[in-house]
Design a protein around this motif. Structure first.
Motif, PDB file in Angstrom:
ATOM      1  N   VAL A 152       0.854  -1.185   0.000  1.00  0.00           N
ATOM      2  CA  VAL A 152       0.000   0.000   0.000  1.00  0.00           C
ATOM      3  C   VAL A 152       0.893   1.239   0.000  1.00  0.00           C
ATOM      4  O   VAL A 152       1.911   1.271   0.692  1.00  0.00           O
ATOM      5  N   GLY A 153       0.487   2.246  -0.783  1.00  0.00           N
ATOM      6  CA  GLY A 153       1.264   3.484  -0.787  1.00  0.00           C
ATOM      7  C   GLY A 153       0.619   4.554  -1.635  1.00  0.00           C
ATOM      8  O   GLY A 153      -0.456   4.342  -2.217  1.00  0.00           O
ATOM      9  N   PRO A 154       1.259   5.713  -1.714  1.00  0.00           N
ATOM     10  CA  PRO A 154       0.717   6.817  -2.516  1.00  0.00           C
ATOM     11  C   PRO A 154       0.569   6.416  -3.982  1.00  0.00           C
ATOM     12  O   PRO A 154       1.399   5.686  -4.525  1.00  0.00           O
ATOM     13  N   SER A 155      -0.483   6.919  -4.609  1.00  0.00           N
ATOM     14  CA  SER A 155      -0.809   6.502  -5.975  1.00  0.00           C
ATOM     15  C   SER A 155       0.315   6.742  -6.963  1.00  0.00           C
ATOM     16  O   SER A 155       0.463   5.990  -7.924  1.00  0.00           O
ATOM     17  N   GLY A 156       1.119   7.746  -6.755  1.00  0.00           N
ATOM     18  CA  GLY A 156       2.214   8.015  -7.681  1.00  0.00           C
ATOM     19  C   GLY A 156       3.412   7.109  -7.504  1.00  0.00           C
ATOM     20  O   GLY A 156       4.324   7.106  -8.326  1.00  0.00           O
ATOM     21  N   GLN A 157       3.416   6.300  -6.440  1.00  0.00           N
ATOM     22  CA  GLN A 157       4.579   5.474  -6.143  1.00  0.00           C
ATOM     23  C   GLN A 157       4.331   3.970  -6.208  1.00  0.00           C
ATOM     24  O   GLN A 157       5.274   3.197  -6.313  1.00  0.00           O
ATOM     25  N   ILE A 158       3.082   3.564  -6.135  1.00  0.00           N
ATOM     26  CA  ILE A 158       2.759   2.133  -6.135  1.00  0.00           C
ATOM     27  C   ILE A 158       2.707   1.623  -7.578  1.00  0.00           C
ATOM     28  O   ILE A 158       2.073   2.236  -8.440  1.00  0.00           O
ATOM     29  N   THR A 159       3.362   0.492  -7.809  1.00  0.00           N
ATOM     30  CA  THR A 159       3.270  -0.131  -9.126  1.00  0.00           C
ATOM     31  C   THR A 159       1.879  -0.721  -9.268  1.00  0.00           C
ATOM     32  O   THR A 159       1.421  -1.469  -8.407  1.00  0.00           O
TER      33      THR A 159
END
Length: 196
Positions: A152-159
């Motif tokens: 889980v993570g920020p939308s700009g960083q998660i593949t």
């Protein structure tokens, strides 16, 4: 019965696949425009979870129309909704008995109204199924916690392999990377790495 599930590699669509696999021969279909190779992230999740996988090639003109809507509106909702409808239509044209997605009861986008679902079914002779439509976010999160390994993570960083990734890529290329923040609010994304 064969079912094509719109698939991003995230928790909602993976949970939907697990629920539907009790009744259907599920093929995960990752919709893409050929703008990026983000679809490969969903393919790796499909391999890890043991489901069949296909790329669902969409019309690139729809991506550009969606970006135009996002720019006009100042937010992504209607653009993403346009892409989702196009993806469902494209999936329904394939040789499936049913098409499905991972939309939840409390999703703001994408959504499929009752009239849209009936129209899709009538025009294409398929069943439309939204197995998570009775589940809220908390219920989904509880089920996911018990069954999936998730990043889980920020939308700009998660593949990931959702519509947003390619729409962001178009905006970055045409308007610059800083323009993405003007249209897409900060939010978390998920990427499933395995089934427990």
């Amino acid at each position: 019965m064969r079912l094509g599930l719109l698939y991003s590699g995230g928790k909602d669509s993976t949970l939907a696949a697990l629920l539907l696999s009790e009744f259907y021969d599920v093929t995960l279909q990752t919709a893409h425009f050929g703008i990026t190779d983000d679809w490969k992230h969903a393919r790796s999740t499909a391999e890890a979870t043991g489901f069949d996988f296909e790329r669902l090639e969409l019309d690139p003109d729809v991506a550009h129309e969606a970006v135009d809507r996002i720019r006009e509106d100042g937010f992504p909702r209607n653009g993403i909704q346009l892409v989702h409808q196009h993806a469902l239509e494209t999936a329904a044209e394939r040789e499936f008995d049913a098409v499905a997605d991972g939309t939840r009861r409390d999703d703001r986008v994408p959504t499929v109204s009752r009239a849209q679902a009936q129209s899709l079914e009538d025009r294409h002779g398929v069943d439309y199924i939204a197995p998570l439509s009775g589940f809220g976010r908390t219920a989904v999160d509880r089920l996911v916690e018990e069954t999936l390994d998730v990043t889980v993570g920020p939308s700009g960083q998660i593949t990931r392999a959702d519509y947003e990734a390619e729409l962001r890529a178009i905006i970055a290329e045409e308007d610059g990377i800083d323009a993405i923040g003007e249209y897409f609010p900060d939010h978390e994304q998920t990427h499933v790495t395995d089934v427990r």
